[in-house]
Scaffold this active site. Structure first.
Site, PDB file in Angstrom:
ATOM      1  CE  LYS A  11       2.813  -9.333  -2.209  1.00 32.23           C
ATOM      2  NZ  LYS A  11       2.524  -9.120  -0.766  1.00 32.23           N
ATOM      3  CG  ASP A 135       4.227 -13.481  -2.028  1.00 36.55           C
ATOM      4  OD1 ASP A 135       3.360 -14.256  -1.576  1.00 36.55           O
ATOM      5  OD2 ASP A 135       4.602 -12.457  -1.429  1.00 36.55           O
TER       6      ASP A 135
END
Length: 288
Positions: A11, A135
């Site tokens: 990401k 995350d």
């Protein structure tokens, strides 16, 4: 069951605003997570015991690896004694701010939930994910853009895709999240903008005047300590990127491009400097 191979994507952070420091020492933030086409591959094979191997010899394969911690957490939560052999083909750089370890851990949780027939609910897996890292829930639960707040674990699916070519560069500098939080320059008194309507306007209306709001609060300190990382950002801008930024706590830097040929040229320039890179097509989402 036959071995199963799964892609585990990275990401970037479009904006990362650190808003406060909690009494427990954790920082709160607001950010937009976006997936990119840079991935590790995990293979799961039947085994009587829990074991792991990795193509990157610099990474541990014991309980210091998030993949093993994820597998053990699911085992303990489900009261499961089944084993598995995990092979990690590591391509996402670590210490890059790309969430590679978190993505791998989320993939382990999701796949072993099926592989071991645990049938834990997404809510139950979310609890395990948060314990593994801030995350991890994003990679477990989302496929595209998501707004995150809290320590990064409170998620809102934006149902959006970035309509640009994204070039991501790893400047071969490993930066730990602990280091980044120790050295960043706090701006807690700032009134943070709501990133959600801004990213919606960017993606759906092409509104680029809002891009200045997508600051990364780690960037000034990282650039001061690692001028080579700052140069990568400038090189992307000089190559035609209309927006470039540090991702997460770094050291990876990404740039947005309108034209594929400009993105390809920037990619080649960075590779010629010896940097690892990836390119992500418009409207990308994490489909394993």
């Amino acid at each position: 069951m036959l071995p199963v191979s799964v892609k585990s994507f990275a990401k970037i952070n479009l904006g990362l605003l650190i808003t406060s420091k909690r009494s427990d020492g954790y920082h709160t933030l607001e950010t937009v997570f976006a997936p990119i086409d840079w991935y590790d591959t995990l293979e799961f094979s039947p085994s009587d015991t829990l074991s792991m191997c990795c193509t990157d010899s610099a990474l541990p394969v014991d309980e210091n690896n998030l993949c093993m911690r994820a597998a053990k957490a699911l085992q303990e939560s489900a009261g499961c004694s089944t084993g598995v052999s995990i092979t990690l083909d590591k391509r996402i750089p670590f210490g890059a701010g790309l969430g590679g370890g978190s993505s791998d851990a989320a993939t382990v949780l999701g796949m072993l939930n099926e592989f071991w027939n645990v049938r834990a609910s997404l809510a139950d897996l979310h609890i395990l994910a948060v314990r593994l890292g801030a995350d991890v829930p994003y990679f477990l639960e989302m496929k595209g853009l998501a707004f995150a707040k809290g320590i990064g674990d409170e998620l809102e699916d934006l149902s959006l895709r970035l309509p640009f070519h994204i070039v991501t560069v790893f400047p071969e500098v490993h930066i730990s999240t602990v280091w980044a939080y120790k050295h960043f320059y706090p701006r807690f008194e700032r009134t943070s903008p709501d990133l959600r309507p801004l990213v919606t306007a960017l993606c759906l209306e092409g509104e680029r005047s809002c891009l200045g709001a997508f600051e990364n609060d780690f960037e000034p300190a990282v650039f001061d300590h690692y001028p080579g990382v700052k140069k990568v950002k400038q090189d992307l801008l000089d190559s035609g990127s209309f927006f470039a930024s540090l991702s997460g706590s770094g050291s990876a830097v990404f740039g947005f491009f309108d034209k594929r040929e400009d993105a390809d040229d920037a990619l080649m320039m960075m590779r010629e400097q010896g940097f690892r890179t990836s390119i992500t097509a418009p409207d990308f989402s994490m489909v394993r």
